[in-house]
Design an enzyme around this catalytic site. Structure first.
Site, PDB file in Angstrom:
ATOM      1  N   SER A  95       0.841  -1.242  -0.164  1.00 25.14           N
ATOM      2  CA  SER A  95       0.053  -0.021  -0.130  1.00 25.14           C
ATOM      3  C   SER A  95       0.894   1.425   0.021  1.00 25.14           C
ATOM      4  O   SER A  95       1.570   1.372   0.960  1.00 25.14           O
ATOM      5  CB  SER A  95      -0.919   0.034   1.246  1.00 25.14           C
ATOM      6  OG  SER A  95      -1.432  -1.183   1.410  1.00 25.14           O
ATOM      7  N   LYS A 170      -7.142   1.672  -2.295  1.00 23.26           N
ATOM      8  CA  LYS A 170      -6.871   1.274  -1.080  1.00 23.26           C
ATOM      9  C   LYS A 170      -6.759   2.485  -0.097  1.00 23.26           C
ATOM     10  O   LYS A 170      -7.193   2.251   1.086  1.00 23.26           O
ATOM     11  CB  LYS A 170      -5.353   0.728  -1.246  1.00 23.26           C
ATOM     12  CG  LYS A 170      -4.723   0.346   0.035  1.00 23.26           C
ATOM     13  CD  LYS A 170      -5.312  -0.941   0.795  1.00 23.26           C
ATOM     14  CE  LYS A 170      -4.545  -1.124   2.165  1.00 23.26           C
ATOM     15  NZ  LYS A 170      -5.219  -2.220   3.113  1.00 23.26           N
ATOM     16  N   LYS A 238       1.201   5.629   8.232  1.00 21.47           N
ATOM     17  CA  LYS A 238       1.619   5.890   6.841  1.00 21.47           C
ATOM     18  C   LYS A 238       0.556   6.042   5.831  1.00 21.47           C
ATOM     19  O   LYS A 238       0.630   6.971   4.754  1.00 21.47           O
ATOM     20  CB  LYS A 238       2.390   4.586   6.511  1.00 21.47           C
ATOM     21  CG  LYS A 238       2.951   4.438   4.995  1.00 21.47           C
ATOM     22  CD  LYS A 238       2.250   3.491   4.252  1.00 21.47           C
ATOM     23  CE  LYS A 238       2.077   2.203   4.781  1.00 21.47           C
ATOM     24  NZ  LYS A 238       1.155   1.203   3.683  1.00 21.47           N
TER      25      LYS A 238
HETATM   26  P1  NAD Z   1       5.678  -5.913   7.655  1.00 24.81           P
HETATM   27  O1  NAD Z   1       6.709  -4.657   8.173  1.00 24.81           O
HETATM   28  O2  NAD Z   1       5.445  -6.900   8.374  1.00 24.81           O
HETATM   29  O3  NAD Z   1       6.740  -6.384   6.352  1.00 24.81           O
HETATM   30  C1  NAD Z   1       7.431  -5.892   5.445  1.00 24.81           C
HETATM   31  C2  NAD Z   1       8.624  -6.579   4.747  1.00 24.81           C
HETATM   32  O4  NAD Z   1       9.492  -5.890   3.919  1.00 24.81           O
HETATM   33  C3  NAD Z   1       9.650  -6.815   6.055  1.00 24.81           C
HETATM   34  O5  NAD Z   1       9.880  -8.347   6.133  1.00 24.81           O
HETATM   35  C4  NAD Z   1      10.927  -6.059   5.664  1.00 24.81           C
HETATM   36  O6  NAD Z   1      11.967  -6.512   6.135  1.00 24.81           O
HETATM   37  C5  NAD Z   1      10.686  -6.078   4.193  1.00 24.81           C
HETATM   38  N1  NAD Z   1      11.517  -5.140   3.419  1.00 24.81           N
HETATM   39  C6  NAD Z   1      11.399  -3.826   3.724  1.00 24.81           C
HETATM   40  N2  NAD Z   1      12.168  -3.175   2.944  1.00 24.81           N
HETATM   41  C7  NAD Z   1      12.602  -3.753   1.843  1.00 24.81           C
HETATM   42  C8  NAD Z   1      13.611  -4.105   0.776  1.00 24.81           C
HETATM   43  N3  NAD Z   1      14.091  -2.799   0.355  1.00 24.81           N
HETATM   44  N4  NAD Z   1      13.735  -5.207   0.203  1.00 24.81           N
HETATM   45  C9  NAD Z   1      13.339  -6.154   0.560  1.00 24.81           C
HETATM   46  N5  NAD Z   1      12.565  -6.380   1.748  1.00 24.81           N
HETATM   47  C10 NAD Z   1      12.255  -5.207   2.466  1.00 24.81           C
HETATM   48  O7  NAD Z   1       4.470  -5.325   6.682  1.00 24.81           O
HETATM   49  P2  NAD Z   1       3.037  -5.991   6.381  1.00 24.81           P
HETATM   50  O8  NAD Z   1       2.261  -5.780   7.563  1.00 24.81           O
HETATM   51  O9  NAD Z   1       3.661  -7.190   5.714  1.00 24.81           O
HETATM   52  O10 NAD Z   1       2.646  -4.799   5.292  1.00 24.81           O
HETATM   53  C11 NAD Z   1       3.237  -4.864   4.015  1.00 24.81           C
HETATM   54  C12 NAD Z   1       2.269  -3.835   3.082  1.00 24.81           C
HETATM   55  O11 NAD Z   1       1.068  -4.523   2.830  1.00 24.81           O
HETATM   56  C13 NAD Z   1       2.214  -2.459   3.644  1.00 24.81           C
HETATM   57  O12 NAD Z   1       2.303  -1.652   2.499  1.00 24.81           O
HETATM   58  C14 NAD Z   1       0.936  -2.577   4.298  1.00 24.81           C
HETATM   59  O13 NAD Z   1       0.358  -1.280   4.698  1.00 24.81           O
HETATM   60  C15 NAD Z   1       0.093  -3.605   3.604  1.00 24.81           C
HETATM   61  N6  NAD Z   1      -0.920  -4.192   4.111  1.00 24.81           N
HETATM   62  C16 NAD Z   1      -0.717  -4.796   5.548  1.00 24.81           C
HETATM   63  C17 NAD Z   1      -1.958  -5.510   5.986  1.00 24.81           C
HETATM   64  C18 NAD Z   1      -1.612  -6.100   7.346  1.00 24.81           C
HETATM   65  O14 NAD Z   1      -2.923  -6.371   8.103  1.00 24.81           O
HETATM   66  N7  NAD Z   1      -0.433  -6.400   7.851  1.00 24.81           N
HETATM   67  C19 NAD Z   1      -3.031  -5.473   5.420  1.00 24.81           C
HETATM   68  C20 NAD Z   1      -3.359  -5.122   4.077  1.00 24.81           C
HETATM   69  C21 NAD Z   1      -2.202  -4.240   3.469  1.00 24.81           C
END
Ligand code: NAD
Length: 296
Positions: A95, A170, A238
């Site tokens: 997102s 979103k 964010k």
């Molecule tokens: P998270 O922080 O758990 O995971 C993000 C991952 O990205 C981490 O493992 C981190 O190490 C990795 N990362 C960061 N920078 C990187 C890079 N340059 N190269 C490779 N890996 C990298 O976040 P999440 O909860 O999994 O959310 C991910 C996305 O999905 C976000 O944009 C969030 O808004 C969206 N989202 C999350 C949810 C939820 O419930 N958690 C629901 C819908 C959407």
């Protein structure tokens, strides 16, 4: 099919698992080594950079926190664009700000790489079940090409329009969820302070017009004092930042979003940034000196 998967956090891991369950070969990369190791134990192959993943895979999926992370993983040193060849498809399921999706897509286009922005809704439980709601921007023919891949992770994948339209959709989703949690928290703060058991209030109203998916998911967590994320307060900050920026760019005021944003800022300042967004209830609990805890 061989699919590259970059970003294996709360959402990325279960999404990648569902691709493997659907019979795809998944090649993973995350800057945090432990995250890739978990996936390797379950049958994925790991590479040392986004570039190495893109060198091998014609379809590359990113699930990263925010715009700067996607920019770095795609356009940065050892990023996707250093490895991908013409004809590859990048599906960014993070997102992020819609304008950044457009910027990254333009960079992809220069190398003949197609890009879709395809953020998701439904949180970790639906990522695990493979029933996420996926909202997609980009070229419709590219969407059709990868539809089956998306449906291995989702219960629905809806084409919303040109690049950026997925993330605009979103933002609308995130405004509705944040405001809903705040409304539910405000209401339960009132009824609890007035002496009515929150469990009774929940059971009495959940089937009526006030009932919502948000209330069904978040009120049990609040009553059980379980604020394990889920979706972190900091990630919602964010998203609302991206919504406010986008609104201001196109001349649209978002008064309720701005209010809830300030509540989230206060929660972050008080050290709750890594808790689930259901902790918005704590903002209200502090004001009213009350705890929305079930008497059961
Ligand atoms: P998270 O922080 O758990 O995971 C993000 C991952 O990205 C981490 O493992 C981190 O190490 C990795 N990362 C960061 N920078 C990187 C890079 N340059 N190269 C490779 N890996 C990298 O976040 P999440 O909860 O999994 O959310 C991910 C996305 O999905 C976000 O944009 C969030 O808004 C969206 N989202 C999350 C949810 C939820 O419930 N958690 C629901 C819908 C959407």
């Amino acid at each position: 099919m061989k699919i590259g998967f970059i970003g294996l956090g709360i959402m990325g891991k279960p999404m990648a698992r569902n691709l493997m369950k659907a019979g795809h070969t998944v090649i993973v990369y995350d800057i945090v080594k432990e995250n890739t190791e978990v996936m390797v134990e379950e049958g994925a192959s790991e590479r040392n950079s986004a570039r190495e993943v893109a060198e091998e895979c014609k379809v590359i999926i990113t699930v990263l926190p925010n715009s700067p992370h996607v920019r770095a993983a795609v356009m940065g040193k050892n990023g996707v664009l250093e490895g991908a060849s013409a004809g590859s498809i990048l599906i960014d399921m993070s997102s992020i700000a819609p304008q950044v999706s457009k910027e990254i897509s333009e960079a992809c286009e220069k190398q003949g790489i197609e890009m879709l922005d395809a953020p998701v809704s439904g949180g970790e439980p639906k990522a695990i079940d493979g029933t996420l709601s996926i909202m997609v921007g980009g070229k419709e023919e590219v969407f059709k090409q990868v539809y089956d891949i998306l449906m291995a992770m989702g219960g629905s994948a809806v084409y919303c329009g040109e690049i950026g339209a997925g993330n605009t959709t979103k933002l609308a989703n995130q405004i509705i969820v944040a405001l809903n949690i705040a409304a539910v928290s405000e209401a339960f703060m009132l009824s609890t302070k007035a002496g009515v058991d929150p469990d009774k209030v929940f059971n009495a109203i959940k089937g009526g017009l006030a009932g919502s998916t948000v209330m069904n998911a978040k009120i049990p967590m609040i009553m059980e004092r379980n604020f394990k994320p889920g979706f972190k307060i900091d990630l919602h900050i964010k998203d609302l930042n991206n919504a406010l920026d986008t609104g201001h760019e196109i001349g649209v005021p978002l008064p309720l979003t701005a209010n809830v944003m300030e509540m989230l800022q206060k929660l972050h300042a008080d050290g709750h940034g890594q808790e689930d967004h259901s902790a918005i209830a704590k903002y209200y609990e502090k004001i009213a000196d009350v705890c929305v805890e079930s008497e059961r």
